[in-house]
Design a protein around this motif. Structure first.
Motif, PDB file in Angstrom:
ATOM      1  N   HIS A  69      23.943   2.536  20.910  1.00 12.95           N
ATOM      2  CA  HIS A  69      23.458   2.368  19.373  1.00 12.95           C
ATOM      3  C   HIS A  69      23.107   1.229  19.143  1.00 12.95           C
ATOM      4  O   HIS A  69      23.593   0.604  18.151  1.00 12.95           O
ATOM      5  CB  HIS A  69      24.647   3.121  18.556  1.00 12.95           C
ATOM      6  CG  HIS A  69      24.237   3.451  17.281  1.00 12.95           C
ATOM      7  ND1 HIS A  69      24.825   3.146  15.765  1.00 12.95           N
ATOM      8  CD2 HIS A  69      23.003   4.468  16.771  1.00 12.95           C
ATOM      9  CE1 HIS A  69      23.913   3.559  14.910  1.00 12.95           C
ATOM     10  NE2 HIS A  69      22.955   4.513  15.654  1.00 12.95           N
ATOM     11  N   VAL A  73      26.756  -3.338  17.743  1.00 14.97           N
ATOM     12  CA  VAL A  73      28.109  -2.361  17.862  1.00 14.97           C
ATOM     13  C   VAL A  73      29.095  -3.168  18.630  1.00 14.97           C
ATOM     14  O   VAL A  73      28.838  -3.851  19.569  1.00 14.97           O
ATOM     15  CB  VAL A  73      27.867  -1.068  18.038  1.00 14.97           C
ATOM     16  CG1 VAL A  73      26.955  -0.354  17.195  1.00 14.97           C
ATOM     17  CG2 VAL A  73      27.639  -0.621  19.462  1.00 14.97           C
ATOM     18  N   PHE A 104      36.124   2.661  16.862  1.00 12.02           N
ATOM     19  CA  PHE A 104      34.885   2.564  17.252  1.00 12.02           C
ATOM     20  C   PHE A 104      34.618   3.519  18.661  1.00 12.02           C
ATOM     21  O   PHE A 104      35.424   3.254  19.502  1.00 12.02           O
ATOM     22  CB  PHE A 104      34.292   1.333  17.734  1.00 12.02           C
ATOM     23  CG  PHE A 104      33.050   1.143  18.456  1.00 12.02           C
ATOM     24  CD1 PHE A 104      31.950   1.320  18.026  1.00 12.02           C
ATOM     25  CD2 PHE A 104      33.606   0.639  20.028  1.00 12.02           C
ATOM     26  CE1 PHE A 104      30.913   1.445  19.018  1.00 12.02           C
ATOM     27  CE2 PHE A 104      31.932   0.656  20.556  1.00 12.02           C
ATOM     28  CZ  PHE A 104      30.943   1.074  20.294  1.00 12.02           C
ATOM     29  N   HIS A 144      31.257   5.962   8.168  1.00 17.82           N
ATOM     30  CA  HIS A 144      30.287   5.319   9.049  1.00 17.82           C
ATOM     31  C   HIS A 144      29.886   3.971   8.423  1.00 17.82           C
ATOM     32  O   HIS A 144      29.733   3.923   7.209  1.00 17.82           O
ATOM     33  CB  HIS A 144      29.133   5.834   9.449  1.00 17.82           C
ATOM     34  CG  HIS A 144      28.503   5.315  10.851  1.00 17.82           C
ATOM     35  ND1 HIS A 144      27.473   4.438  10.728  1.00 17.82           N
ATOM     36  CD2 HIS A 144      28.450   5.496  12.000  1.00 17.82           C
ATOM     37  CE1 HIS A 144      27.158   4.080  11.934  1.00 17.82           C
ATOM     38  NE2 HIS A 144      27.725   4.788  12.699  1.00 17.82           N
ATOM     39  N   ARG A 145      29.991   2.698   9.199  1.00 15.92           N
ATOM     40  CA  ARG A 145      29.586   1.602   8.620  1.00 15.92           C
ATOM     41  C   ARG A 145      28.072   1.466   7.937  1.00 15.92           C
ATOM     42  O   ARG A 145      28.040   0.956   6.841  1.00 15.92           O
ATOM     43  CB  ARG A 145      29.591   0.523   9.652  1.00 15.92           C
ATOM     44  CG  ARG A 145      30.634  -0.504   9.744  1.00 15.92           C
ATOM     45  CD  ARG A 145      31.029  -1.072   8.314  1.00 15.92           C
ATOM     46  NE  ARG A 145      32.276  -1.468   8.395  1.00 15.92           N
ATOM     47  CZ  ARG A 145      32.895  -2.551   8.720  1.00 15.92           C
ATOM     48  NH1 ARG A 145      32.476  -3.299   9.707  1.00 15.92           N
ATOM     49  NH2 ARG A 145      34.268  -2.888   8.474  1.00 15.92           N
ATOM     50  N   ARG A 234      28.385   6.066  26.759  1.00 14.85           N
ATOM     51  CA  ARG A 234      27.998   4.730  26.386  1.00 14.85           C
ATOM     52  C   ARG A 234      27.974   3.673  27.361  1.00 14.85           C
ATOM     53  O   ARG A 234      27.432   2.620  27.192  1.00 14.85           O
ATOM     54  CB  ARG A 234      29.169   4.135  25.150  1.00 14.85           C
ATOM     55  CG  ARG A 234      28.974   2.988  24.523  1.00 14.85           C
ATOM     56  CD  ARG A 234      27.599   2.831  23.993  1.00 14.85           C
ATOM     57  NE  ARG A 234      27.123   3.768  23.023  1.00 14.85           N
ATOM     58  CZ  ARG A 234      27.368   3.788  21.817  1.00 14.85           C
ATOM     59  NH1 ARG A 234      27.780   2.839  21.161  1.00 14.85           N
ATOM     60  NH2 ARG A 234      26.852   5.027  20.876  1.00 14.85           N
TER      61      ARG A 234
HETATM   62  C1  LMR Z   1      27.734   3.930  17.666  1.00 14.82           C
HETATM   63  O1  LMR Z   1      27.293   4.950  18.000  1.00 14.82           O
HETATM   64  O2  LMR Z   1      28.119   2.815  18.066  1.00 14.82           O
HETATM   65  C2  LMR Z   1      27.894   3.781  16.221  1.00 14.82           C
HETATM   66  O3  LMR Z   1      27.864   5.088  15.478  1.00 14.82           O
HETATM   67  C3  LMR Z   1      28.945   2.632  15.756  1.00 14.82           C
HETATM   68  C4  LMR Z   1      27.912   2.085  14.635  1.00 14.82           C
HETATM   69  O4  LMR Z   1      28.374   1.067  13.977  1.00 14.82           O
HETATM   70  O5  LMR Z   1      26.739   2.117  14.726  1.00 14.82           O
END
Ligand code: LMR
Ligand code: ACO
Length: 264
Positions: A69, A73, A104, A144-145, A234
C-alpha cells in the motif's frame, strides 16, 4: 521387537520422508496436476484440507490486494529505512513486519473475534458500537487514516463484490456493514477497513463453506491465521521495497531536525 523412540516433536502438515513430498497427504505432483495454486497450498498447509476453488481464489485475492500500500505506511517505511542503513533482505523484511499489529495490518484476528462475538450474542450494530465505546476500546477493523466513506478503499470494494458473488453466506459481512453505517455516521473515516473486511469475510467463509465444523472455524480464528494472511501478503511488498531501494542505491537516511519538536 521394535522399540519406538518416543518423539519430542509432532508435525501434522507435511511429510518429506517418502519418495514424494506431501502437503497434508497430497503429493506435490498432484498439487500441480490439479493446478491448486498458492491458495491451494495455503489451504493444505494452514487448514490441512483442500478447499473449494472459490475459497482458494479468495485466499489468493487477499494476498494480491494486501501485497503493498505504497511507501508511506509503517511497514514499508521501516523496511526502506533499514535497507538504506545497509542491511540485508531478511533484516529489512522483518523490520517492516515487526510494525504489523493492532493498529497497522494486524487488526484481522481482533476484528474476527470482536464482530463474531457481538453477532453471536445478538447485539444490534448500534449496541455493539456503544459497548465498545463504553469499554473505551477501539473496534478492530474499523477506521482508516486516508480512506473514508467519500474516498472509499477500492480493495474493500473488490473483496465485498467477490464475496457477495461467490460465498454461500455473508451474514457476518452484512452485520459488519451495518456496524460501519453506525460508525461512519459519527465520523467519515470510520469505515470497515481492509483488515476488517478481509477478516469478517474469512469468518463467513470458515463458518459456511461446509468444510469446517463451527468449533473448527472458531479454533482457526483463535489460532491467528487471519493476521498470518496479511503478514504473508505484505511480505511481497516489503521485499519489493527492499529491492527497490537497493536498485536505486538509496543512501543512509537521516530524518530532518525540523520535523521533530525538541522538548529539551
Ligand atoms: C495498508 O494497507 O497498509 C493500509 O491500509 C494502511 C494505510 O495507512 O494505508
Ligand atoms: N473504533 C471506534 N472509534 C474509533 C476507531 C475505531 N476503530 N478508530 C478511531 N476511532 C475514533 C477515535 O476514538 C477518535 O474519536 P474522538 O475524535 O471522539 O476522540 C476518532 O475516531 C479519531 O481517532 P484517531 O485515532 O485520530 O483516528 P485515526 O484516523 O488516526 O486512526 C486507525 C486510524 C489507526 C486505523 C484507527 O482507526 C484504529 O486504530 N482502528 C482500529 C485498528 C485497525 O483496524 N487497524 C487497521 C487499519 S487498516 C491497515 O492497517 C491495513
Amino acid at each position: 521387537s521394535m522399540v519406538r523412540k518416543p518423539s519430542s516433536f509432532i508435525c501434522s502438515i507435511s511429510n518429506d520422508r517418502g519418495p514424494e513430498l506431501t502437503y497434508s497427504n497430497v503429493p506435490i505432483s498432484k498439487v500441480f496436476e490439479d493446478d491448486l495454486g498458492i491458495g491451494g497450498v495455503i489451504s493444505l498447509l494452514w487448514f490441512r484440507r483442500r478447499l473449494p476453488s472459490y475459497a482458494t481464489k479468495f485466499l489468493e485475492m487477499i494476498l494480491q490486494l494486501t501485497a503493498d500500500h505504497g511507501p508511506c505506511v509503517s511497514g514499508a517505511m521501516n523496511t526502506i529505512i533499514t535497507t538504506r542503513a545497509g542491511k540485508d533482505l531478511i533484516s529489512s523484511l522483518v523490520s517492516g513486519l515487526l510494525t504489523i499489529g493492532t493498529r497497522f495490518g494486524g487488526a484481522l484476528d481482533g476484528a474476527a473475534q470482536e464482530f463474531s462475538k457481538a453477532f453471536d450474542s445478538g447485539l444490534s450494530p448500534r449496541a455493539f458500537v456503544d459497548s465498545c465505546r463504553k469499554a473505551n476500546k477501539l473496534i478492530p477493523g474499523i477506521g482508516h487514516r486516508i480512506k473514508s466513506r467519500n474516498n472509499p478503499d477500492l480493495r474493500v470494494e473488490l473483496v465485498k463484490q467477490y464475496v457477495k458473488k461467490h460465498f454461500p453466506s455473508t451474514k457476518l459481512l452484512d452485520y459488519a456493514l451495518a456496524v460501519e453505517n453506525v460508525t461512519t455516521s459519527k465520523k467519515d473515516n470510520l469505515i470497515l477497513n481492509v483488515d476488517g473486511c478481509i477478516a469478517i469475510c474469512f469468518v463467513d467463509l470458515l463458518r459456511n463453506c461446509g468444510e469446517f465444523t463451527l468449533e473448527e472455524a472458531n479454533e482457526y480464528i483463535k489460532l491467528g491465521i487471519l493476521n498470518g494472511m496479511f503478514v504473508l501478503g505484505r511480505s511481497i511488498g516489503l521485499i519489493g521495497h527492499h529491492l527497490d531501494q537497493k536498485r536505486l542505491r538509496a543512501p543512509l537516511y537521516r530524518h530532518p531536525w525540523d520535523d521533530f519538536l525538541y522538548l529539551s
